[in-house]
Design an enzyme around this catalytic site. Structure first.
Site, PDB file in Angstrom:
ATOM      1  N   HIS A  47       0.852  -1.189   0.000  1.00 57.32           N
ATOM      2  CA  HIS A  47       0.000   0.000   0.000  1.00 57.32           C
ATOM      3  C   HIS A  47       0.882   1.230   0.000  1.00 57.32           C
ATOM      4  CE1 HIS A  47      -3.266   2.721   0.914  1.00 57.32           C
ATOM      5  NE2 HIS A  47      -4.073   1.748   0.535  1.00 57.32           N
TER       6      HIS A  47
ATOM      7  N   ASP B 236      -8.015  -5.209  -0.060  1.00 58.39           N
ATOM      8  CA  ASP B 236      -8.554  -6.008  -1.152  1.00 58.39           C
ATOM      9  C   ASP B 236      -8.144  -7.467  -1.107  1.00 58.39           C
ATOM     10  OD1 ASP B 236     -10.075  -4.074  -2.326  1.00 58.39           O
ATOM     11  OD2 ASP B 236      -8.370  -3.218  -3.399  1.00 58.39           O
TER      12      ASP B 236
HETATM   13  N1  CMC Z   1       4.169  -7.621  -5.000  1.00 61.84           N
HETATM   14  C1  CMC Z   1       5.510  -7.625  -5.149  1.00 61.84           C
HETATM   15  N2  CMC Z   1       6.291  -6.526  -4.994  1.00 61.84           N
HETATM   16  C2  CMC Z   1       5.685  -5.395  -4.650  1.00 61.84           C
HETATM   17  C3  CMC Z   1       4.293  -5.310  -4.455  1.00 61.84           C
HETATM   18  C4  CMC Z   1       3.534  -6.474  -4.650  1.00 61.84           C
HETATM   19  N3  CMC Z   1       2.198  -6.445  -4.490  1.00 61.84           N
HETATM   20  N4  CMC Z   1       3.948  -4.037  -4.118  1.00 61.84           N
HETATM   21  C5  CMC Z   1       5.102  -3.350  -4.091  1.00 61.84           C
HETATM   22  N5  CMC Z   1       6.156  -4.165  -4.404  1.00 61.84           N
HETATM   23  C6  CMC Z   1       7.580  -3.789  -4.414  1.00 61.84           C
HETATM   24  C7  CMC Z   1       7.928  -2.982  -5.656  1.00 61.84           C
HETATM   25  O1  CMC Z   1       8.340  -3.809  -6.710  1.00 61.84           O
HETATM   26  C8  CMC Z   1       9.030  -2.094  -5.109  1.00 61.84           C
HETATM   27  O2  CMC Z   1      10.204  -2.891  -5.021  1.00 61.84           O
HETATM   28  P1  CMC Z   1      11.666  -2.219  -5.237  1.00 61.84           P
HETATM   29  O3  CMC Z   1      11.828  -1.225  -4.128  1.00 61.84           O
HETATM   30  O4  CMC Z   1      12.622  -3.362  -5.180  1.00 61.84           O
HETATM   31  O5  CMC Z   1      11.609  -1.570  -6.591  1.00 61.84           O
HETATM   32  C9  CMC Z   1       8.602  -1.787  -3.675  1.00 61.84           C
HETATM   33  O6  CMC Z   1       7.798  -2.915  -3.303  1.00 61.84           O
HETATM   34  C10 CMC Z   1       7.787  -0.514  -3.534  1.00 61.84           C
HETATM   35  O7  CMC Z   1       6.679  -0.587  -4.431  1.00 61.84           O
HETATM   36  P2  CMC Z   1       6.066   0.650  -5.232  1.00 61.84           P
HETATM   37  O8  CMC Z   1       5.345   0.133  -6.432  1.00 61.84           O
HETATM   38  O9  CMC Z   1       7.147   1.677  -5.456  1.00 61.84           O
HETATM   39  O10 CMC Z   1       5.064   1.222  -4.151  1.00 61.84           O
HETATM   40  P3  CMC Z   1       3.860   2.188  -4.442  1.00 61.84           P
HETATM   41  O11 CMC Z   1       3.593   2.882  -3.179  1.00 61.84           O
HETATM   42  O12 CMC Z   1       4.124   3.017  -5.663  1.00 61.84           O
HETATM   43  O13 CMC Z   1       2.650   1.193  -4.831  1.00 61.84           O
HETATM   44  C11 CMC Z   1       0.824  -0.295  -4.664  1.00 61.84           C
HETATM   45  C12 CMC Z   1       1.660   0.770  -3.954  1.00 61.84           C
HETATM   46  C13 CMC Z   1      -0.439  -0.578  -3.838  1.00 61.84           C
HETATM   47  C14 CMC Z   1       0.382   0.228  -6.041  1.00 61.84           C
HETATM   48  C15 CMC Z   1       1.659  -1.582  -4.829  1.00 61.84           C
HETATM   49  O14 CMC Z   1       2.041  -2.092  -3.565  1.00 61.84           O
HETATM   50  C16 CMC Z   1       0.937  -2.662  -5.642  1.00 61.84           C
HETATM   51  O15 CMC Z   1       1.014  -2.651  -6.869  1.00 61.84           O
HETATM   52  N6  CMC Z   1       0.216  -3.619  -4.954  1.00 61.84           N
HETATM   53  C17 CMC Z   1      -0.569  -4.607  -5.622  1.00 61.84           C
HETATM   54  C18 CMC Z   1      -1.904  -3.985  -6.076  1.00 61.84           C
HETATM   55  C19 CMC Z   1      -2.870  -3.785  -4.927  1.00 61.84           C
HETATM   56  O16 CMC Z   1      -3.090  -4.674  -4.120  1.00 61.84           O
HETATM   57  N7  CMC Z   1      -3.496  -2.594  -4.915  1.00 61.84           N
HETATM   58  C20 CMC Z   1      -4.540  -2.291  -3.942  1.00 61.84           C
HETATM   59  C21 CMC Z   1      -4.189  -1.191  -3.009  1.00 61.84           C
HETATM   60  S1  CMC Z   1      -5.362  -1.108  -1.637  1.00 61.84           S
HETATM   61  C22 CMC Z   1      -6.843  -0.610  -2.364  1.00 61.84           C
HETATM   62  C23 CMC Z   1      -6.855   0.833  -2.642  1.00 61.84           C
HETATM   63  O17 CMC Z   1      -7.197   1.612  -1.716  1.00 61.84           O
HETATM   64  O18 CMC Z   1      -6.531   1.231  -3.769  1.00 61.84           O
END
Ligand code: CMC
Length: 429
Positions: free
Chosen positions: A308, A365
Site C-alpha cells: 500500500h 482487497d
Molecule cells: N508484489 C511484489 N512486490 C511489490 C508489491 C507487490 N504487491 N507491491 C510493491 N512491491 C515492491 C515494488 O516492486 C518495489 O520494489 P523495489 O523497491 O525493489 O523496486 C517496492 O515494493 C515498492 O513498491 P512501489 O510500487 O514503489 O510502491 P507504491 O507505493 O508506488 O505502490 C501499490 C503501492 C499498492 C500500487 C503496490 O504495492 C501494488 O502494486 N500492490 C498490488 C496492487 C494492490 O493490491 N493494490 C490495492 C491497493 S489497496 C486498495 C486501494 O485503496 O486502492
C-alpha cells in the site's frame, strides 16, 4: 518546532511557512516557491510527498495503521454504525440524529428512480462490457437526465444532489450486474433499509415470489461498504477532486473517479486478487512458486492485494475484513479452498525478507473478494462494490473541495523533451 523551513537555491535562502494539522502532521507550504526563486518547482512523481489539499474528512496514519472518519475509528464504525450513518458522517461532518438519519434515508428513497431511457443506454452495451466501464458511463449519463448543475453556494441544492446520487447509484450498480446476467431490471423496495434494498435489487430472481433477506449478508455488506467509504487522497478521490476543481458537475466528477478506481493497482485489485488466487489453485496451489514470481524483478507478476502506498505496518481495514471473511464463510457454511490459499500466501509473505523489508502487508482487497464471492457476487463486479462503498467519500471530498473554494488543480512539470528545432518539410512525392 520552528514555524519556518529554509530552502537554499543557487546560494539564496528562502523561508517557507510550516503548517501543522490537528494530528500534528507537518507540511511545508511551498505556494510562493516559484515566485521567490524565479521559477523553481518541486517534483514528486506519484505525489509520494505532496499534500494536494487540507481536509477535515479522513485521518490516516500509515505507520501506526490508524484510519478514522471525522475522528471516529474505523474499528468502532465497522462494529457499531451502519453504512448510511457513515455516509452522512463523511459528507456532513457529524453523526446524524435519528431524525436526520430518517429524513436522509427517506429523501434518498424519493430519488431512487432512474430515468427509463438509461435502460436503453444499458441495452446498447455488449454483454462482454466490463461492469466498471458500464457504471462509469451510466453515472456520466445521469447528467443528461438531471441537467441542472449543483449550486454549491446553496446547502439545499447540495443536499438534493447528494440524496439524488445516493438514491440512483445502487440502482445503476444492480442493473449493471443483472443486465450482464440476463436478468430483468428491478427498482428498489422503499420498505427496506439502504443495504437490504441493494441486496434485493441485485439478487431477487424472477421466479421468486419474495426475496428472503439473509442477515449475515446484510451485515457483511454493511461492513464492507463502511470499510471502503473513504480513504483520503487516493487515486480515485484525487481524480474526483481534480475533475471537480474545474467546476465540472458532481456526476461527471464521480464518473471520472469510477474510471480511476477501475485499475488493478487501485480498486481493481480485488478482482485481480481473486483471479490470482484462482490461477494459483488451477496451477496446483503452489504458493511458493508465486511468491518467487512476485519477487523476481524480471517478472511483471505482483502479489495482488499486497502493499500500500501509505500503510507501512498494517492496513486496519484488512484486519477487520480477514476476521469478517472467516465469520461470513463460517456462518454461510461455505468451504472455499481459495481462503486457504490466501491464508497460506499471507503467512509466507509475512515472514519473507522481500516483503518484510519493503513493508508489504495484505491490504483491504486481499480478503474482500473472498467475502464478495461467498455472497454470490461475480468477480468482475467486485470493483463495482468498492465504488458503491467509496461513493460517500467521493461526494464528501468533492463537496469539501467546492466549499473551500479550492483553485483548479493544475500541476507543473519538468520538461525533458527536445529543445526548439527547425521544422523540416517532408519531400512530397
Ligand atoms: N508484489 C511484489 N512486490 C511489490 C508489491 C507487490 N504487491 N507491491 C510493491 N512491491 C515492491 C515494488 O516492486 C518495489 O520494489 P523495489 O523497491 O525493489 O523496486 C517496492 O515494493 C515498492 O513498491 P512501489 O510500487 O514503489 O510502491 P507504491 O507505493 O508506488 O505502490 C501499490 C503501492 C499498492 C500500487 C503496490 O504495492 C501494488 O502494486 N500492490 C498490488 C496492487 C494492490 O493490491 N493494490 C490495492 C491497493 S489497496 C486498495 C486501494 O485503496 O486502492
Amino acid at each position: 518546532m520552528s514555524d519556518k523551513a529554509t530552502l537554499e537555491v543557487n546560494g539564496n535562502k528562502h523561508e517557507f511557512p510550516i503548517v501543522v494539522g490537528t494530528e500534528n502532521e507537518v507540511a511545508i507550504d511551498v505556494k510562493t516557491l516559484r515566485g521567490v526563486t524565479g521559477g523553481v518547482i518541486t517534483i514528486d512523481a506519484g505525489y509520494k510527498n505532496t499534500g494536494s489539499c487540507e481536509s477535515a474528512i479522513t485521518f490516516l496514519d500509515g505507520e501506526k495503521g490508524i484510519l478514522r472518519y471525522r475522528g471516529y475509528s474505523i474499528e468502532e464504525l465497522a462494529e457499531k454504525a451502519d453504512f448510511l450513518e457513515v455516509a452522512y458522517l463523511l459528507i456532513f461532518g457529524e453523526l446524524p440524529t435519528l431524525g436526520q438519519l430518517d429524513k436522509f434515508h427517506s429523501d434518498i428513497k424519493k430519488h431512487s428512480v432512474v430515468d427509463d431511457d438509461v435502460k436503453k443506454i444499458l441495452d446498447a452495451f455488449p454483454k462482454s462490457a466490463h461492469p466498471m466501464g458500464v457504471l462509469s458511463s451510466l453515472t456520466s449519463a445521469l447528467t443528461a437526465f438531471n441537467p441542472s448543475s449543483v449550486n454549491v453556494d446553496s446547502e439545499e441544492d447540495m443536499y438534493n444532489s447528494v440524496v439524488r446520487i445516493l438514491g440512483k447509484f445502487p440502482v445503476l450498480v444492480a442493473w449493471t450486474m443483472r443486465k450482464k446476467q440476463g436478468l430483468p431490471l428491478y427498482y428498489g423496495d422503499s420498505n427496506l433499509g439502504y443495504v437490504e434494498n441493494i441486496l434485493k435489487m441485485m439478487f431477487k430472481q424472477p421466479n421468486e415470489e419474495q426475496y428472503i433477506q439473509n442477515p449475515i449478508l446484510i451485515d457483511a455488506l454493511d461492513k464492507l461498504l463502511i470499510l471502503h467509504a473513504d480513504h483520503e487522497q487516493n487515486c480515485s478521490t484525487s481524480t474526483v477532486r481534480i475533475v471537480g476543481s474545474s467546476h465540472a458537475g458532481l456526476f461527471a466528477s464521480l464518473s471520472a473517479g469510477i474510471s480511476a478506481l477501475w485499475g488493478p493497482l487501485h480498486g481493481g485489485a480485488n478482482q485481480a486478487v481473486l483471479e490470482m488466487l484462482e490461477a494459483i489453485k488451477e496451477d496446483g496451489g503452489d504458493t511458493k512458486k508465486y511468491m518467487a514470481k512476485a519477487k523476481d524483478k524480471t517478472d511483471p507478476f505482483r502479489l495482488m492485494g499486497f502493499g500500500h502506498r501509505v500503510y507501512k505496518n498494517f492496513d486496519p481495514r484488512a484486519r477487520i475484513i480477514k476476521k469478517a471473511a472467516d465469520e461470513v464463510l463460517g456462518d454461510l457454511g461455505v468451504e472455499d479452498p481459495i481462503l486457504d490459499i490466501a491464508k497460506g500466501l499471507e503467512q509466507e509473505a509475512l515472514k519473507d525478507d522481500y516483503f518484510v523489508k519493503r513493508k508489504l502487508y495484505p491490504n483491504v482487497d486481499f480478503y474482500s473478494g473472498i467475502i464478495y464471492r461467498a455472497m454470490g457476487i461475480p468477480t468482475d463486479m467486485f470493483t463495482v462494490m468498492f465504488a458503491l462503498g467509496r461513493l460517500p467519500g467521493w461526494i464528501a471530498q468533492w463537496r469539501e473541495m467546492r466549499l473551500r473554494k479550492e483553485p483548479i488543480g493544475r500541476p507543473r512539470q519538468l520538461y525533458i523533451g527536445e529543445t526548439q528545432r527547425a521544422f523540416k518539410t517532408i519531400e512530397k512525392r
